[in-house]
Design a protein around this motif. Structure first.
Motif, short mmCIF file in Angstrom:
data_model
loop_
_atom_site.label_atom_id
_atom_site.label_comp_id
_atom_site.label_asym_id
_atom_site.label_seq_id
_atom_site.Cartn_x
_atom_site.Cartn_y
_atom_site.Cartn_z
N GLY A 56 4.68 6.62 -4.06
CA GLY A 56 4.53 7.69 -3.11
C GLY A 56 5.57 8.29 -2.72
N ARG A 57 5.61 9.18 -1.69
CA ARG A 57 6.68 10.05 -1.34
C ARG A 57 7.94 9.64 -0.91
N TYR A 58 7.99 8.24 -0.44
CA TYR A 58 9.40 7.63 -0.41
C TYR A 58 10.27 7.42 -1.56
N MET B 151 0.95 -1.15 0.03
CA MET B 151 0.06 -0.05 0.00
C MET B 151 0.92 1.22 0.10
N ARG B 152 0.55 2.21 -0.90
CA ARG B 152 1.38 3.43 -1.04
C ARG B 152 2.80 3.17 -1.65
N GLN B 153 2.81 2.24 -2.50
CA GLN B 153 4.12 1.75 -3.02
C GLN B 153 4.41 2.74 -3.89
N GLY C 9 0.64 -3.40 7.10
CA GLY C 9 -0.41 -3.16 7.79
C GLY C 9 -1.01 -1.69 7.86
N HIS C 10 -0.38 -0.95 7.09
CA HIS C 10 -1.00 0.43 6.62
C HIS C 10 -0.01 0.79 5.24
N GLY C 11 0.05 1.97 4.84
CA GLY C 11 1.03 2.38 3.86
C GLY C 11 2.43 2.81 4.10
N ASP D 85 -11.23 0.80 4.44
CA ASP D 85 -12.18 1.35 5.47
C ASP D 85 -11.16 1.85 6.57
N SER D 86 -10.29 3.05 6.25
CA SER D 86 -9.24 3.38 7.18
C SER D 86 -9.67 3.83 8.60
N TRP D 87 -11.26 4.25 8.78
CA TRP D 87 -11.66 4.72 10.11
C TRP D 87 -12.69 3.93 10.58
O1 CP3 Z 1 0.41 3.64 -3.99
C1 CP3 Z 1 -1.06 3.56 -3.64
O2 CP3 Z 1 -1.26 3.00 -2.63
C2 CP3 Z 1 -1.99 4.34 -4.58
C3 CP3 Z 1 -2.28 5.49 -4.07
C4 CP3 Z 1 -3.28 5.75 -2.83
C5 CP3 Z 1 -3.10 7.28 -2.36
N1 CP3 Z 1 -4.04 7.25 -1.46
C6 CP3 Z 1 -2.18 8.46 -2.95
C7 CP3 Z 1 -1.95 9.21 -2.12
C8 CP3 Z 1 -4.17 5.15 -2.15
C9 CP3 Z 1 -4.62 3.79 -2.48
C10 CP3 Z 1 -4.57 6.19 -1.12
C11 CP3 Z 1 -5.77 5.63 -0.42
C12 CP3 Z 1 -6.12 6.79 0.78
N2 CP3 Z 1 -6.29 8.08 0.46
C13 CP3 Z 1 -6.47 6.38 2.03
C14 CP3 Z 1 -6.64 4.82 2.41
C15 CP3 Z 1 -5.48 4.31 3.04
C16 CP3 Z 1 -4.95 5.09 4.25
O3 CP3 Z 1 -3.92 5.60 4.08
O4 CP3 Z 1 -5.58 4.71 5.42
C17 CP3 Z 1 -6.94 7.44 2.80
C18 CP3 Z 1 -7.44 7.56 4.03
C19 CP3 Z 1 -6.55 8.66 2.02
C20 CP3 Z 1 -6.79 10.16 2.02
C21 CP3 Z 1 -5.40 10.86 2.17
N3 CP3 Z 1 -4.79 10.94 1.28
C22 CP3 Z 1 -4.91 11.32 3.11
C23 CP3 Z 1 -5.16 11.08 4.82
C24 CP3 Z 1 -3.77 12.01 2.65
C25 CP3 Z 1 -2.55 12.78 3.28
C26 CP3 Z 1 -1.72 12.19 4.44
C27 CP3 Z 1 -1.14 11.01 3.70
O5 CP3 Z 1 -1.34 9.87 4.21
O6 CP3 Z 1 -0.23 11.05 2.93
C28 CP3 Z 1 -3.80 11.77 1.14
C29 CP3 Z 1 -2.76 12.05 0.42
C30 CP3 Z 1 -2.03 11.17 -0.67
N4 CP3 Z 1 -2.57 10.13 -1.14
C31 CP3 Z 1 -0.71 11.11 -0.82
C32 CP3 Z 1 -0.54 9.97 -1.68
C33 CP3 Z 1 0.56 9.40 -2.51
C34 CP3 Z 1 0.39 12.07 -0.51
C35 CP3 Z 1 0.34 13.26 -1.19
C36 CP3 Z 1 1.54 14.02 -1.10
O7 CP3 Z 1 2.43 13.81 -1.94
O8 CP3 Z 1 1.31 15.03 -0.42
#
Ligand code: CP3
Length: 333
Positions: free
Chosen positions: A25-27, A21-23, A311-313, A200-202
Motif C-alpha cells: 500500500g501507500r507506505y 493488513m495493507r502490507q 489492529g488495523h491496516g 467486518d470493518s464497521w
Molecule cells: O495489502 C492489503 O491489505 C490488501 C489490499 C486491501 C486493500 N483494501 C487495498 C486498498 C485490503 C485487504 C482492503 C480491504 C478494505 N477496503 C477494507 C477492510 C479493511 C479496513 O481497512 O477496514 C475496507 C473498509 C476497504 C474500503 C476502502 N478501500 C477504503 C475505505 C479506502 C480508502 C481509504 C483507505 O483506507 O485507504 C480504500 C482504498 C484502498 N484499498 C487503498 C488500498 C491500498 C488506497 C488506495 C489509494 O492508493 O488511494
C-alpha cells in the motif's frame, strides 16, 4: 507446512508467523509509483500484470509469511453492477443502488467482471517466492459491504439514517451479498488463495440487538461455507464489543483483534488462535517503543497460537524501515 497454518491448524505456539493488513500500500514508494501512473483504483485492481507485482512487493522487501492479494472489499459491489470510485482525499464513492441494479444481478456478469481478480490470484499463487507461505484471499462481511453500498461513502463522515430505515431493501441486499461473497470466496480459493480473511470493518456501528441478524448469522453462514473448502478462515469484526460472543457463535479458525482490545483479556476469553492487535501507530514511534510492544505481545501470547499483525491496516505515513524492524524483531526473538 506454512508457519500460519502451523499456528492455525496445528495450534503451534512457537511458529511466530507475521503478515500485515495493507502490507502492500501507500507506505511503500514502489506502490506509490505504480499508483501515480494508474489513477483509476478499480482498474488497477483489475490489472493482471500490476496486481501480482503489487501483491509481491512487500515479500521482496520483508521476511513475511503471507501475501494478501491486492484488491479491495468494494470489488464485490463493483461486480454486482454498482459504480465504485476512489477519489483522492475522499475515499470510496459508490453509485446509487436501485431496483434496476438489484434485479439485473447475475452470476455470469459478476464472474466476468471479477475474472481479472481470479486470474491475478492464479498468477501470484504460482510464484516460487510463495513456497511454504500463504496467499490470503479476502472479502468484506455482508454488514460492512451493505454499509458502503447503502451509505455510498465511508460512514466515518456520516451515516444516512433514512436509507437504513428501509428494512426490506436491507434484507434483500444482505441475502444477495451472502450468496455472492460465497461465490467470490470459492473463486479465490479455486484460483490459489490458501486462507480467507473476512473483514467486518464497521461491525462496531451496531448495537447488541442487531448483531444476531446482521453479523452473527450471515458471517457464520460464510465462515461455515469457507470451512467446507478446506482452508482456514480468519474473521476481523473490528470494534465489535464482545469478541468472545462472536467467536462462540461464528467459530472461525482464527480471530483478528483490533487495537482497542486488551490482549490479556482476550487471552482469558478465547481459545482459538488469535491474530493482530498491535496499534498501527506503534509503527510511527521509534524502534525501542516498538520493540517493547512486540515483547509485550510475545509474552502475553507465549502459550497461545498467535499470528503477529496489526489492529488495523498499515498507515500511509509509516516508514518502511519500521515495518522491516518489526518483522525482523518478531522473527529473531
Ligand atoms: O495489502 C492489503 O491489505 C490488501 C489490499 C486491501 C486493500 N483494501 C487495498 C486498498 C485490503 C485487504 C482492503 C480491504 C478494505 N477496503 C477494507 C477492510 C479493511 C479496513 O481497512 O477496514 C475496507 C473498509 C476497504 C474500503 C476502502 N478501500 C477504503 C475505505 C479506502 C480508502 C481509504 C483507505 O483506507 O485507504 C480504500 C482504498 C484502498 N484499498 C487503498 C488500498 C491500498 C488506497 C488506495 C489509494 O492508493 O488511494
Amino acid at each position: 507446512m506454512s508457519l500460519i497454518r502451523r499456528c492455525i491448524v496445528e495450534k503451534e505456539t512457537t511458529a511466530n508467523p507475521i503478515w500485515l493488513m495493507r502490507q502492500a500500500g501507500r507506505y511503500l514508494p514502489e506502490f506509490r509509483k505504480i499508483r501515480s501512473q494508474n489513477e483509476n483504483f478499480v482498474d488497477l485492481c483489475l490489472n493482471t500484470n500490476l496486481v501480482p507485482e503489487i501483491t509481491l512487493q512487500p515479500l521482496k522487501r520483508f521476511n513475511i509469511d503471507a501475501a494478501i492479494i491486492f484488491s479491495d472489499i468494494l470489488m464485490i459491489p463493483y461486480g454486482l453492477g454498482q459504480k465504485v470510485n476512489f477519489t483522492k482525499g475522499l475515499g470510496p464513492e459508490l453509485g446509487i443502488i436501485n431496483q434496476e441494479i438489484i434485479s439485473n444481478i447475475n452470476k455470469i456478469d459478476f464472474e466476468e467482471k471479477l475474472k481479472p481478480v481470479y486470474d491475478s490470484i492464479n498468477k501470484v499463487s504460482n510464484n516460487p517466492i510463495l513456497k511454504n507461505k500463504d496467499l490470503i484471499g479476502f472479502v468484506g462481511a455482508p454488514w460492512t459491504l451493505l454499509v458502503y453500498m447503502i451509505n455510498r461513502y465511508s460512514p466515518k463522515k456520516n451515516i444516512n439514517k433514512v436509507f437504513f430505515k428501509d428494512k426490506k431493501l436491507i434484507d434483500n441486499i444482505i441475502e444477495i451479498l451472502v450468496k455472492y461473497i460465497k461465490l467470490h470466496i470459492y473463486n479465490q480459493v479455486k484460483s490459489g488463495a490458501s486462507i480467507i480473511q473476512i473483514f467486518d470493518s464497521w461491525a462496531g456501528l451496531l448495537t447488541d440487538k442487531d448483531l444476531e441478524k446482521y453479523i452473527y448469522l450471515p458471517t457464520k453462514e460464510i465462515t461455515d461455507y469457507t470451512k467446507t473448502l478446506k482452508i482456514p478462515v480468519i474473521c476481523f469484526p473490528r470494534n465489535i464489543k464482545n469478541y468472545k460472543k462472536f467467536v462462540d457463535i461464528v467459530n472461525p479458525d482464527a480471530i483478528n483483534i483490533d487495537y482497542n482490545v486488551e490482549p490479556e483479556q482476550i487471552l482469558n476469553d478465547i481459545d482459538i488462535p488469535i491474530q493482530g492487535g498491535i496499534h498501527p501507530k506503534m509503527l510511527l514511534t521509534d524502534k525501542i517503543t516498538l520493540k517493547k510492544e512486540v515483547l509485550k505481545f510475545k509474552r502475553i501470547f507465549e502459550n497461545h497460537p498467535y499470528i503477529f499483525n496489526l489492529g488495523h491496516g498499515v498507515l500511509p505515513e509509516t516508514d518502511p524501515d519500521m515495518v522491516e524492524y518489526l518483522i525482523k524483531f518478531v522473527k529473531d526473538n
